[in-house]
Design a protein around this motif. Structure first.
Motif, short mmCIF file in Angstrom:
data_model
loop_
_atom_site.label_atom_id
_atom_site.label_comp_id
_atom_site.label_asym_id
_atom_site.label_seq_id
_atom_site.Cartn_x
_atom_site.Cartn_y
_atom_site.Cartn_z
N GLN A 246 -19.33 14.14 5.21
CA GLN A 246 -18.23 13.95 4.26
C GLN A 246 -16.94 13.75 5.05
OE1 GLN A 246 -17.74 16.31 0.49
NE2 GLN A 246 -16.21 17.39 1.69
N CYS A 247 -16.31 12.58 4.88
CA CYS A 247 -15.05 12.32 5.58
C CYS A 247 -13.90 12.75 4.69
CB CYS A 247 -14.94 10.84 5.93
SG CYS A 247 -13.45 10.44 6.90
N MET A 248 -12.95 13.46 5.28
CA MET A 248 -11.79 13.97 4.56
C MET A 248 -10.52 13.53 5.28
SD MET A 248 -13.43 17.80 4.01
CE MET A 248 -12.17 18.45 2.92
N PHE A 249 -9.46 13.27 4.52
CA PHE A 249 -8.21 12.79 5.11
C PHE A 249 -7.10 13.79 4.83
CE2 PHE A 249 -4.14 10.60 4.92
CZ PHE A 249 -4.13 9.90 6.11
N VAL A 250 -6.40 14.19 5.90
CA VAL A 250 -5.25 15.09 5.79
C VAL A 250 -4.01 14.35 6.27
CG1 VAL A 250 -4.17 17.21 6.61
CG2 VAL A 250 -6.60 17.19 6.07
N GLN A 251 -3.01 14.28 5.41
CA GLN A 251 -1.75 13.62 5.74
C GLN A 251 -0.88 14.56 6.58
OE1 GLN A 251 -0.15 10.76 6.38
NE2 GLN A 251 -0.47 10.04 4.28
N GLY A 252 -0.23 14.03 7.60
CA GLY A 252 0.63 14.84 8.45
C GLY A 252 2.09 14.70 8.04
N GLY A 253 2.97 14.70 9.03
CA GLY A 253 4.41 14.55 8.78
C GLY A 253 4.75 13.08 8.62
N ALA A 254 4.48 12.55 7.45
CA ALA A 254 4.60 11.10 7.23
C ALA A 254 5.81 10.73 6.39
CB ALA A 254 3.33 10.58 6.55
N GLY A 255 6.75 11.66 6.22
CA GLY A 255 7.86 11.41 5.31
C GLY A 255 8.69 10.18 5.65
N ASP A 256 8.76 9.81 6.93
CA ASP A 256 9.55 8.64 7.33
C ASP A 256 8.69 7.54 7.94
OD1 ASP A 256 8.99 10.32 9.46
OD2 ASP A 256 10.91 10.07 10.46
N ILE A 257 7.37 7.62 7.79
CA ILE A 257 6.47 6.67 8.44
C ILE A 257 5.76 5.82 7.38
CG2 ILE A 257 4.61 6.36 10.08
CD1 ILE A 257 7.13 7.73 11.21
N ASN A 258 5.99 4.51 7.42
CA ASN A 258 5.34 3.56 6.53
C ASN A 258 4.23 2.81 7.27
OD1 ASN A 258 6.79 4.08 4.21
ND2 ASN A 258 7.49 1.97 3.94
N PRO A 259 3.26 2.25 6.55
CA PRO A 259 2.20 1.48 7.22
C PRO A 259 2.69 0.12 7.69
CG PRO A 259 1.92 1.41 4.84
CD PRO A 259 3.04 2.37 5.10
N LEU A 260 2.17 -0.31 8.82
CA LEU A 260 2.51 -1.64 9.32
C LEU A 260 1.89 -2.74 8.45
CD1 LEU A 260 2.19 -1.27 13.20
CD2 LEU A 260 4.23 -1.95 11.94
N PHE A 261 0.79 -2.43 7.80
CA PHE A 261 0.15 -3.40 6.91
C PHE A 261 0.58 -3.10 5.48
CE2 PHE A 261 -2.25 -3.57 10.72
CZ PHE A 261 -2.75 -4.86 10.81
N GLN A 262 1.16 -4.09 4.80
CA GLN A 262 1.72 -3.87 3.47
C GLN A 262 1.32 -5.02 2.55
OE1 GLN A 262 5.89 -3.57 4.57
NE2 GLN A 262 5.77 -1.33 4.53
N GLY A 263 0.77 -4.65 1.41
CA GLY A 263 0.40 -5.64 0.40
C GLY A 263 1.56 -5.85 -0.56
#
Length: 427
Positions: A246-263
């Motif tokens: 089972q793969c699980m995702f935990v978000q870190g300190g991402a308050g100011d970080i956007n993805p480089l790939f954007q739709g």
């Protein structure tokens, strides 16, 4: 610190070593996609109104760990935010699990169901929240009732798939770059991801937790379908190539970080393809790094924790205040989790990783654990001074709150390690 938190600390025995303990683990997941279409989370400028469909399902995934008499539940959810006193209370009272970390991926393509992002009490829960809480409780109960002897392993890798959206301008102030279609890798960012693998006695992977810090906003405000965004793609790919895990995702300190790939084309097929690309790129690096995961030491300590609720002034209206619950978890004196609700900026994560004196410090942003409200953005001092979205615009919490939260995590960590004494040490 509240009395309950003190009891939790004292129950750990001050971090005294024990004989080898058998670590046990249980996993389970449940589909939490809304059964009807309602308002979507995030994006004040979203024009499409309620969701008009589901692109990919939203899941809640539970991992329960036990060592001796100590127990911990971590639940990752494909949601934008969460506050749930009901789950916190029921998991402790009915399942005997005193520590519950509810960690959301912060997808902006999930349902909006909290009546207020600042308030946690005094409101009637939505029908979706009631249904979701029942499903999540069931998943935790299932995980807790199907425990198996387990081992933990930790690995690391790096993938710069995000950029820092707070860009310093000519007037000396920062303002956000929300859309970065040229994929300019503005910095600073924390590109590292950490992997926590749970194996059964035969060495078969049963869970892989991926900890990474990039906003789940590949899909933009024109997207009107429920989706887990790139973390969902990541988890699907890893599970497909790691059967039985089972793969699980935990978000870190991402308050100011956007993805480089954007739709941002407004063409659903094209934008979902961009989301797929972002998730696949991260999955490729995760799968590569997973081959290098190393086991931690044999378990000799119970799972330790300290929970407390901190009170902060409202940054703009000093007559108001925010209660923020945090939890510090220590596993075998090697893995230290700083669970913090809201949207902390990435510098708080990097500070925790530098200052927490353990082999594997993990900063869990977007994680509700110990009461209080969902405080929104939590900037570090420098970011708060220079301003911008999430640094002063759209913030509520007082200046310096981020460092105060980090300091309390560190105080708790060193207490759990047994390093605070009643008398001075030797000169």
């Amino acid at each position: 610190m509240r009395v309950a938190a003190l009891c939790a600390l004292l129950a750990t025995g001050g971090g005294l070593p024990a004989a080898d303990l058998q670590l046990e683990a249980g996993v389970a997941k449940v589909d939490i996609t809304p059964s009807s279409f309602g308002p979507m989370y995030g994006y004040a400028n979203r024009k499409c109104g309620p969701a008009n469909g589901t692109h990919d399902p939203l899941f809640a995934k539970a991992l329960v760990l036990a060592a001796g008499d100590s127990r911990l539940a971590i639940v990752t959810l494909d949601l934008g935010s969460i506050v749930s006193e009901n789950l916190k209370r029921d998991v402790a009272a009915k399942l005997g699990i005193p520590v519950l970390l509810l960690s959301v991926s912060h997808t902006h393509s999930g349902p909006f169901f909290l009546p207020s992002e600042e308030r946690a009490t005094g409101v009637t829960p939505s029908p979706y929240q009631v249904e979701m809480e029942q499903k999540v409780f069931g998943a935790i109960r299932q995980a807790a009732s199907s425990m198996f002897p387990a081992r933990l392993g930790v690995g690391r890798g790096s993938a710069q798939l995000g950029y820092n959206r707070l860009l310093l301008r000519d007037d000396g102030r920062s303002r956000a770059v929300f859309d970065n279609l040229d994929r300019i890798p503005y910095g600073p960012v924390d590109p590292e991801f950490t992997l926590l693998r749970v194996e059964d006695a035969s060495g078969k992977a049963r869970a892989l937790m991926v900890h990474y810090a990039v906003h789940a906003v590949v899909l933009g405000p024109s997207s009107c379908k429920y989706s887990a965004d790139y973390p969902g793609v990541l988890q699907t790919r890893v599970e497909a190539e790691t059967p039985g895990a089972q793969c699980m995702f935990v978000q870190g300190g991402a308050g100011d970080i956007n993805p480089l790939f954007q739709g941002r084309t407004r063409n659903e097929e094209a934008d979902f393809a961009t989301m797929q690309k972002m998730g696949e790129l991260l999955a490729e690096q995760v799968l590569k790094s997973a081959k290098q995961i190393q086991p931690i030491s044999p378990i000799r300590y119970p799972i330790q924790y300290a929970s407390e609720t901190l009170k902060f002034a409202d940054r703009w209206d000093k007559a108001k205040s925010l209660d923020v619950g945090i939890t510090t978890v220590l596993i075998n004196r090697e893995i230290a989790i700083a669970a913090t609700p809201g949207e902390p900026l990435h510098k708080l994560q990097t500070m925790w990783k530098k200052q927490a004196d353990v082999p594997h410090p993990l900063f869990y942003g977007y994680t509700y654990s110990s009461g209080g409200v969902w405080p929104g953005y939590i900037p570090d001092l420098k970011s708060a001074a220079y301003g911008g979205y999430g640094a002063d615009v759209s913030t509520r919490i007082e200046v310096g709150a981020g460092e105060t939260i980090l300091q309390h995590h560190l105080i708790n960590l060193y207490r759990l390690l047994g390093m605070w004494h009643d008398q001075p040490g030797k000169p």
